[in-house]
Motif scaffolding. Structure first.
Motif, PDB file in Angstrom:
ATOM      1  N   ALA A 180       0.690  -0.875   0.586  1.00  8.45           N
ATOM      2  CA  ALA A 180       0.441   0.279  -0.173  1.00  8.45           C
ATOM      3  C   ALA A 180       1.043   1.755   0.232  1.00  8.45           C
ATOM      4  CB  ALA A 180      -0.991  -0.178   1.176  1.00  8.45           C
ATOM      5  N   ALA A 181       2.369   1.859  -0.320  1.00  7.98           N
ATOM      6  CA  ALA A 181       3.073   2.020   0.132  1.00  7.98           C
ATOM      7  C   ALA A 181       3.043   3.147  -0.669  1.00  7.98           C
ATOM      8  CB  ALA A 181       4.375   1.450   0.182  1.00  7.98           C
ATOM      9  N   PRO A 182       3.068   4.671  -0.942  1.00 10.60           N
ATOM     10  CA  PRO A 182       2.996   5.783  -2.179  1.00 10.60           C
ATOM     11  C   PRO A 182       4.075   6.199  -3.296  1.00 10.60           C
ATOM     12  CG  PRO A 182       3.590   6.961  -0.757  1.00 10.60           C
ATOM     13  CD  PRO A 182       2.918   5.113  -0.136  1.00 10.60           C
ATOM     14  N   PRO A 183       3.466   5.240  -4.662  1.00 10.28           N
ATOM     15  CA  PRO A 183       4.378   5.375  -5.372  1.00 10.28           C
ATOM     16  C   PRO A 183       5.725   6.206  -5.682  1.00 10.28           C
ATOM     17  CG  PRO A 183       2.046   6.006  -5.900  1.00 10.28           C
ATOM     18  CD  PRO A 183       2.474   5.720  -4.850  1.00 10.28           C
ATOM     19  N   ASP A 184       5.486   7.617  -4.524  1.00 10.36           N
ATOM     20  CA  ASP A 184       6.436   8.600  -5.711  1.00 10.36           C
ATOM     21  C   ASP A 184       7.289   8.927  -4.018  1.00 10.36           C
ATOM     22  OD1 ASP A 184       4.223   9.260  -3.598  1.00 10.36           O
ATOM     23  OD2 ASP A 184       4.392  11.347  -4.087  1.00 10.36           O
ATOM     24  N   GLY A 185       6.487   8.000  -3.223  1.00  6.01           N
ATOM     25  CA  GLY A 185       8.080   7.960  -2.210  1.00  6.01           C
ATOM     26  C   GLY A 185       6.975   8.105  -0.858  1.00  6.01           C
ATOM     27  N   GLU A 186       7.705   7.859   0.619  1.00  4.50           N
ATOM     28  CA  GLU A 186       6.989   8.155   1.185  1.00  4.50           C
ATOM     29  C   GLU A 186       7.598   9.698   2.674  1.00  4.50           C
ATOM     30  OE1 GLU A 186       7.221   6.918   6.432  1.00  4.50           O
ATOM     31  OE2 GLU A 186       8.550   5.533   4.695  1.00  4.50           O
ATOM     32  N   TRP A 187       6.255  10.381   2.188  1.00  2.00           N
ATOM     33  CA  TRP A 187       6.643  11.609   3.006  1.00  2.00           C
ATOM     34  C   TRP A 187       6.028  12.266   4.832  1.00  2.00           C
ATOM     35  CZ3 TRP A 187       8.851  15.133  -0.700  1.00  2.00           C
ATOM     36  CH2 TRP A 187       9.411  14.371  -1.754  1.00  2.00           C
ATOM     37  N   GLY A 188       6.817  13.045   5.539  1.00  5.46           N
ATOM     38  CA  GLY A 188       6.207  13.097   6.157  1.00  5.46           C
ATOM     39  C   GLY A 188       7.173  14.151   7.567  1.00  5.46           C
ATOM     40  N   PRO A 189       6.928  14.476   8.954  1.00  8.66           N
ATOM     41  CA  PRO A 189       7.959  14.847   9.520  1.00  8.66           C
ATOM     42  C   PRO A 189       9.262  14.336   9.539  1.00  8.66           C
ATOM     43  CG  PRO A 189       5.817  13.438  10.999  1.00  8.66           C
ATOM     44  CD  PRO A 189       5.646  13.309   9.256  1.00  8.66           C
ATOM     45  N   ASN A 190      10.144  15.373   9.515  1.00 10.05           N
ATOM     46  CA  ASN A 190      11.430  14.997   9.854  1.00 10.05           C
ATOM     47  C   ASN A 190      11.865  16.333  11.424  1.00 10.05           C
ATOM     48  OD1 ASN A 190      14.386  15.341   9.886  1.00 10.05           O
ATOM     49  ND2 ASN A 190      14.125  14.141   7.663  1.00 10.05           N
ATOM     50  N   LEU A 191      11.349  15.238  12.576  1.00 14.58           N
ATOM     51  CA  LEU A 191      12.085  16.365  13.564  1.00 14.58           C
ATOM     52  C   LEU A 191      13.758  16.944  13.460  1.00 14.58           C
ATOM     53  CD1 LEU A 191      10.509  13.489  16.300  1.00 14.58           C
ATOM     54  CD2 LEU A 191      10.315  16.053  15.593  1.00 14.58           C
ATOM     55  N   GLU A 192      14.993  15.230  13.340  1.00  9.82           N
ATOM     56  CA  GLU A 192      16.249  16.300  12.966  1.00  9.82           C
ATOM     57  C   GLU A 192      15.965  17.863  12.306  1.00  9.82           C
ATOM     58  OE1 GLU A 192      20.670  14.624  11.771  1.00  9.82           O
ATOM     59  OE2 GLU A 192      19.040  13.644  12.060  1.00  9.82           O
ATOM     60  N   GLU A 193      15.955  17.530  11.313  1.00 10.31           N
ATOM     61  CA  GLU A 193      15.947  18.763  10.096  1.00 10.31           C
ATOM     62  C   GLU A 193      14.773  20.431  10.928  1.00 10.31           C
ATOM     63  OE1 GLU A 193      16.674  21.083   7.049  1.00 10.31           O
ATOM     64  OE2 GLU A 193      17.354  19.351   7.508  1.00 10.31           O
ATOM     65  N   PHE A 194      13.207  19.727  11.437  1.00  6.98           N
ATOM     66  CA  PHE A 194      12.786  20.958  12.311  1.00  6.98           C
ATOM     67  C   PHE A 194      13.710  21.691  12.920  1.00  6.98           C
ATOM     68  CE2 PHE A 194      10.334  22.187  15.914  1.00  6.98           C
ATOM     69  CZ  PHE A 194       9.364  23.345  15.199  1.00  6.98           C
ATOM     70  N   GLN A 195      14.976  20.445  13.839  1.00 11.90           N
ATOM     71  CA  GLN A 195      15.716  21.192  15.363  1.00 11.90           C
ATOM     72  C   GLN A 195      16.488  21.825  14.313  1.00 11.90           C
ATOM     73  OE1 GLN A 195      15.623  17.495  18.019  1.00 11.90           O
ATOM     74  NE2 GLN A 195      14.751  19.177  18.994  1.00 11.90           N
ATOM     75  N   ARG A 196      16.996  21.772  12.993  1.00 14.28           N
ATOM     76  CA  ARG A 196      18.420  22.261  12.965  1.00 14.28           C
ATOM     77  C   ARG A 196      17.450  23.677  12.698  1.00 14.28           C
ATOM     78  NH1 ARG A 196      20.373  23.573   7.924  1.00 14.28           N
ATOM     79  NH2 ARG A 196      18.595  22.760   6.715  1.00 14.28           N
ATOM     80  N   ARG A 197      16.854  23.796  12.178  1.00 14.14           N
ATOM     81  CA  ARG A 197      16.456  24.924  11.876  1.00 14.14           C
ATOM     82  C   ARG A 197      15.715  25.747  12.963  1.00 14.14           C
ATOM     83  NH1 ARG A 197      14.733  24.826   5.737  1.00 14.14           N
ATOM     84  NH2 ARG A 197      15.574  22.662   5.090  1.00 14.14           N
ATOM     85  N   PHE A 198      14.910  25.385  13.833  1.00 12.21           N
ATOM     86  CA  PHE A 198      15.136  25.751  14.808  1.00 12.21           C
ATOM     87  C   PHE A 198      15.123  25.893  16.551  1.00 12.21           C
ATOM     88  CE2 PHE A 198      11.477  25.743  11.567  1.00 12.21           C
ATOM     89  CZ  PHE A 198      11.366  27.373  11.182  1.00 12.21           C
TER      90      PHE A 198
END
Length: 481
Positions: A282-300
């Motif tokens: 059932a996985a989406p054909p264009d990949g899996e997208w979702g929240p990235n905690l590491e990226e959020f904390q790197r920016r904020f």
């Protein structure tokens, strides 16, 4: 029996070691790779209390948005009228030559044919503003009886010299520029319709010198600043400690731009490419997208932003208030728009949804107050022109973005904010009467001083993106706990 017992004990030890290894591995995957950039909920430690430059506070907006506005505006922008946005993504960058283009497939967009846009053949497109003029065409006129008048005496001289026509054209350009904070390109020959639902805003891999140049140019060359901060080369932002040395108008400009930037960063962190390969049936054909905690904390994380991140997050709430105020101010006008797509049922549902959401917005107790800005004669008028010209430059910088999907959403959200500024600070939308402290605002405008369809689409979609960012902040709070 002894040997068997010894083997059993060894097997248990091996199993325990293996289990510990699995726990450690799982634990590593759920933590940030660099623990110094993660300090629990440090990103939110200072995100509370008053916003400044308005009488509202963060908690009030959180509840109002997440409970009342977010579900309404997300449903609204899924309607056909707001799904299709006409934009020119082929304009050259007017400020520098940059061949850096995003090569990832996620940077590209899918455009629409005119025929696929609901209601286009009945006036959705460029012809909608020109259709009423058809009644003045030669074909629509009856032939005058020459006995009814003397054509020589009634002769109307329509001659205008080429020089005069050129000057008149410049007048129109000036008149448009006086009221518009953005350059609208929806009538360009290269403009295309884009279905926003097929091109969601999310991380595309666009980064590096080309991406950094966009925001550096915006902050260093187009934002008002009292002085250069000590980290200027690598940190082009205005420090919050210096904002108090700026007048209200310049401070509002910076906070609006900063809030827009913050919102875009949150979108990229919340819709991040976690896995490019689809796994499972059932996985989406264009990949899996979702929240990235590491990226959020790197920016904020405050430790990565010289302690400025909490102020950036507050600026998100600030620009949210600013755009919501514009919707309230233009509300009576927006309530009477047709929102035509050719489907009577869809159009009526859209009008009902507009009235419902605006009715909720009218009840908000602490709207942004623009009436305290640009007061003071010729000096204030000069500052207002500078304010508008700086923002127009920012809208033009969006043509320098090297990723089509990033450019699409950058131009849309910039035009949305520019439309809000036009409503708030254009004299054509001002009322001579004082506004009521709460509720529906008086509408003073002439019928021909209407918003273009693309401006309305951009205004609501830009506000929806800000609403989504505030809602995503709550999701990050929960995940970080």
């Amino acid at each position: 029996m002894g040997i068997s017992e010894m083997a059993y004990k060894k097997l248990c030890v091996v199993f325990i070691i293996f289990a510990l290894a699995i726990v450690q591995a799982v634990g590593y995957d759920t933590e940030l790779h660099d623990p110094e950039t993660c300090d629990g909920t440090a990103c939110f430690d200072e995100l509370h209390g008053a916003l400044g430059d308005c009488s509202c506070n963060v908690d009030t907006i959180d509840y109002f948005n997440n409970v009342k506005i977010f579900p309404r505006v997300q449903s609204l922008v899924s309607k056909d009228y707001f799904r299709f946005y006409k934009v020119n993504l082929k304009k050259e960058c007017p400020f520098w030559v940059d061949d850096s283009r995003c090569a990832m497939k996620y940077c590209h967009i899918k455009t629409c044919t005119k025929e696929s846009v609901p209601g286009y053949e009945n006036g959705y497109g460029d012809s909608e503003m020109e259709a009423p003029a058809a009644k003045y065409s030669a074909e629509a006129q009856t032939i005058c009886n020459s006995d009814d008048h003397n054509p020589d005496l009634g002769y109307l001289n329509m001659t205008i010299s080429a020089a005069s026509q050129h000057e008149i054209a410049k007048w129109k350009v000036y008149d448009d520029a006086v009221e518009n904070f953005c350059e609208c390109d929806d009538r360009d020959a290269d403009a295309d319709y884009v279905d926003l639902s097929l091109n969601p805003e999310r991380y595309t891999g666009y980064k590096g010198p080309s991406a950094h140049r966009i925001w550096r140019s915006i902050y260093q060359e187009n934002c008002f600043r009292p002085k250069i901060n000590p980290y200027y080369d690598s940190f082009p932002y205005v420090l919050s400690s210096d904002l108090g040395n700026m007048c209200l108008e310049k401070r509002v400009f910076y906070r609006a731009v900063s809030g827009l930037h913050t919102s875009i960063n949150i979108h990229l962190c919340s819709k991040y490419l976690l896995s490019e390969k689809a796994v499972g049936f059932a996985a989406p054909p264009d990949g899996e997208w979702g929240p990235n905690l590491e990226e959020f904390q790197r920016r904020f994380d405050p430790s990565q932003t010289h302690g400025e991140s909490s102020n950036w997050l507050k600026n998100l709430y600030f620009v949210y208030l600013l755009e919501m105020r514009a919707l309230a101010k233009a509300g009576p006008y927006l309530e009477h728009e047709e929102y035509f797509t050719g489907s009577p049922t869809e159009d009526e549902e859209t009008r009902h949804a507009i009235r419902n959401m605006l009715g909720v917005i009218y009840t908000f107790p602490d709207h942004f107050n623009e009436s305290s800005m640009f007061n003071g004669g010729s000096q204030a008028a000069s500052l207002k022109n500078e304010f508008r010209d700086h923002f127009r430059n920012i809208s033009r910088i969006m043509d320098c973005v090297g990723c089509d999907k990033c450019k699409l959403w950058g131009k849309l959200q910039t035009q949305g904010l520019g439309t809000a500024l036009k409503i708030l600070f254009s004299s054509k939308w001002n009322s001579p009467e004082s506004d009521p402290p709460q509720g529906k605002l008086p509408l003073i405008h002439k019928s021909h001083e209407r918003l273009q369809r693309t401006e309305i689409v951009a205004l609501f979609n830009a506000f929806a993106r800000l609403s989504n960012s505030i809602r995503e902040l709550e999701n990050f709070r929960i995940l970080l706990r």
